[in-house]
Design a protein around this motif. Structure first.
Motif, PDB file in Angstrom:
ATOM      1  N   ARG A   2       0.850  -1.191   0.000  1.00 58.05           N
ATOM      2  CA  ARG A   2       0.000   0.000   0.000  1.00 58.05           C
ATOM      3  C   ARG A   2       0.885   1.240   0.000  1.00 58.05           C
ATOM      4  N   PRO A   3       0.488   2.282  -0.714  1.00 55.83           N
ATOM      5  CA  PRO A   3       1.289   3.511  -0.697  1.00 55.83           C
ATOM      6  C   PRO A   3       1.263   4.143   0.690  1.00 55.83           C
ATOM      7  N   GLY A   4       2.310   4.860   1.000  1.00 61.30           N
ATOM      8  CA  GLY A   4       2.393   5.491   2.309  1.00 61.30           C
ATOM      9  C   GLY A   4       2.843   6.933   2.215  1.00 61.30           C
ATOM     10  N   LEU A   5       3.175   7.471   3.353  1.00 61.40           N
ATOM     11  CA  LEU A   5       3.586   8.860   3.463  1.00 61.40           C
ATOM     12  C   LEU A   5       4.983   9.090   2.885  1.00 61.40           C
ATOM     13  N   THR A   6       5.845   8.125   3.015  1.00 64.37           N
ATOM     14  CA  THR A   6       7.215   8.213   2.532  1.00 64.37           C
ATOM     15  C   THR A   6       7.630   6.838   2.023  1.00 64.37           C
ATOM     16  N   GLY A   7       8.854   6.697   1.601  1.00 64.94           N
ATOM     17  CA  GLY A   7       9.287   5.405   1.095  1.00 64.94           C
ATOM     18  C   GLY A   7      10.776   5.363   0.820  1.00 64.94           C
ATOM     19  N   TRP A   8      11.243   4.187   0.426  1.00 64.01           N
ATOM     20  CA  TRP A   8      12.657   3.950   0.164  1.00 64.01           C
ATOM     21  C   TRP A   8      13.161   4.857  -0.963  1.00 64.01           C
ATOM     22  N   ALA A   9      12.377   5.007  -2.017  1.00 67.47           N
ATOM     23  CA  ALA A   9      12.781   5.872  -3.132  1.00 67.47           C
ATOM     24  C   ALA A   9      12.846   7.335  -2.697  1.00 67.47           C
ATOM     25  N   GLN A  10      11.936   7.749  -1.821  1.00 67.17           N
ATOM     26  CA  GLN A  10      11.904   9.138  -1.388  1.00 67.17           C
ATOM     27  C   GLN A  10      13.130   9.519  -0.561  1.00 67.17           C
ATOM     28  N   ILE A  11      13.686   8.579   0.159  1.00 66.45           N
ATOM     29  CA  ILE A  11      14.859   8.919   0.969  1.00 66.45           C
ATOM     30  C   ILE A  11      16.161   8.696   0.218  1.00 66.45           C
ATOM     31  N   GLY A  13      17.117  10.243  -2.800  1.00 67.50           N
ATOM     32  CA  GLY A  13      17.195  11.215  -3.872  1.00 67.50           C
ATOM     33  C   GLY A  13      15.947  12.042  -4.070  1.00 67.50           C
ATOM     34  N   ARG A  14      14.846  11.621  -3.467  1.00 68.01           N
ATOM     35  CA  ARG A  14      13.589  12.348  -3.609  1.00 68.01           C
ATOM     36  C   ARG A  14      13.324  12.663  -5.072  1.00 68.01           C
ATOM     37  N   ASN A  15      13.062  13.893  -5.401  1.00 67.82           N
ATOM     38  CA  ASN A  15      12.711  14.267  -6.768  1.00 67.82           C
ATOM     39  C   ASN A  15      13.918  14.350  -7.703  1.00 67.82           C
ATOM     40  N   GLU A  21      14.940   4.930 -11.724  1.00 67.09           N
ATOM     41  CA  GLU A  21      15.606   4.701 -10.436  1.00 67.09           C
ATOM     42  C   GLU A  21      14.584   4.547  -9.315  1.00 67.09           C
ATOM     43  N   ARG A  22      13.558   5.392  -9.317  1.00 68.29           N
ATOM     44  CA  ARG A  22      12.530   5.323  -8.277  1.00 68.29           C
ATOM     45  C   ARG A  22      11.806   3.985  -8.305  1.00 68.29           C
ATOM     46  N   LEU A  23      11.473   3.517  -9.503  1.00 70.62           N
ATOM     47  CA  LEU A  23      10.776   2.231  -9.621  1.00 70.62           C
ATOM     48  C   LEU A  23      11.660   1.081  -9.140  1.00 70.62           C
ATOM     49  N   LYS A  24      12.947   1.120  -9.469  1.00 68.00           N
ATOM     50  CA  LYS A  24      13.870   0.081  -8.987  1.00 68.00           C
ATOM     51  C   LYS A  24      13.975   0.100  -7.467  1.00 68.00           C
ATOM     52  N   LEU A  25      14.031   1.296  -6.883  1.00 70.72           N
ATOM     53  CA  LEU A  25      14.096   1.409  -5.426  1.00 70.72           C
ATOM     54  C   LEU A  25      12.806   0.909  -4.777  1.00 70.72           C
ATOM     55  N   ASP A  26      11.668   1.198  -5.394  1.00 71.30           N
ATOM     56  CA  ASP A  26      10.396   0.713  -4.858  1.00 71.30           C
ATOM     57  C   ASP A  26      10.319  -0.809  -4.902  1.00 71.30           C
ATOM     58  N   THR A  62      10.199  20.549  -9.815  1.00 73.53           N
ATOM     59  CA  THR A  62      10.113  19.462  -8.845  1.00 73.53           C
ATOM     60  C   THR A  62      10.794  18.220  -9.409  1.00 73.53           C
ATOM     61  N   MET A  63      10.118  17.501 -10.265  1.00 71.71           N
ATOM     62  CA  MET A  63      10.640  16.248 -10.812  1.00 71.71           C
ATOM     63  C   MET A  63      10.352  16.187 -12.295  1.00 71.71           C
ATOM     64  N   ALA A  64      11.202  15.487 -13.026  1.00 68.19           N
ATOM     65  CA  ALA A  64      10.978  15.315 -14.460  1.00 68.19           C
ATOM     66  C   ALA A  64       9.660  14.583 -14.689  1.00 68.19           C
ATOM     67  N   PRO A  65       8.961  14.885 -15.773  1.00 64.61           N
ATOM     68  CA  PRO A  65       7.703  14.194 -16.061  1.00 64.61           C
ATOM     69  C   PRO A  65       7.923  12.689 -16.203  1.00 64.61           C
ATOM     70  N   LEU A  66       6.888  11.914 -15.900  1.00 65.76           N
ATOM     71  CA  LEU A  66       6.984  10.459 -16.029  1.00 65.76           C
ATOM     72  C   LEU A  66       7.316  10.076 -17.461  1.00 65.76           C
ATOM     73  N   ARG A  67       6.626  10.670 -18.400  1.00 63.75           N
ATOM     74  CA  ARG A  67       6.918  10.457 -19.812  1.00 63.75           C
ATOM     75  C   ARG A  67       7.157  11.816 -20.439  1.00 63.75           C
TER      76      ARG A  67
END
Length: 77
Positions: A2-11, A13-15, A21-26, A62-67
């Motif tokens: 379940r999604p949460g307030l924070t996560g492994w990817a967020q800590i 490198g964040r945005n 990279e975020r998907l691999k960390l998740d 903030t962050m690069a677009p998903l696509r």
């Protein structure tokens, strides 16, 4: 998971990280989740929020677009 307030990817490198990279960390988090890891993530989240590190990707608000946006003529049916 379940999604949460924070996560492994967020800590990690964040945005400032790429979507790949975020998907691999998740995925890594899903494979290694534990209460101890969750506590570590929470503590690290507090430190990162206070330091304001990784808020935006280079050249982005903030962050690069998903696509990337498609240029007219490049669109495929």
């Amino acid at each position: 998971m379940r999604p949460g307030l924070t996560g492994w990817a967020q800590i990690h490198g964040r945005n400032a990280t790429t979507w790949d990279e975020r998907l691999k960390l998740d995925v890594w988090y899903v494979d290694h989740h534990s209460v101890a890891l969750d506590l570590r993530i929470l503590l690290r989240t507090v430190a990162l929020v206070c330091s304001r590190d990784g808020i935006s990707a280079p050249g982005e608000a903030t962050m690069a677009p998903l696509r990337p946006p498609q240029v007219s003529g490049d669109a495929k049916p």
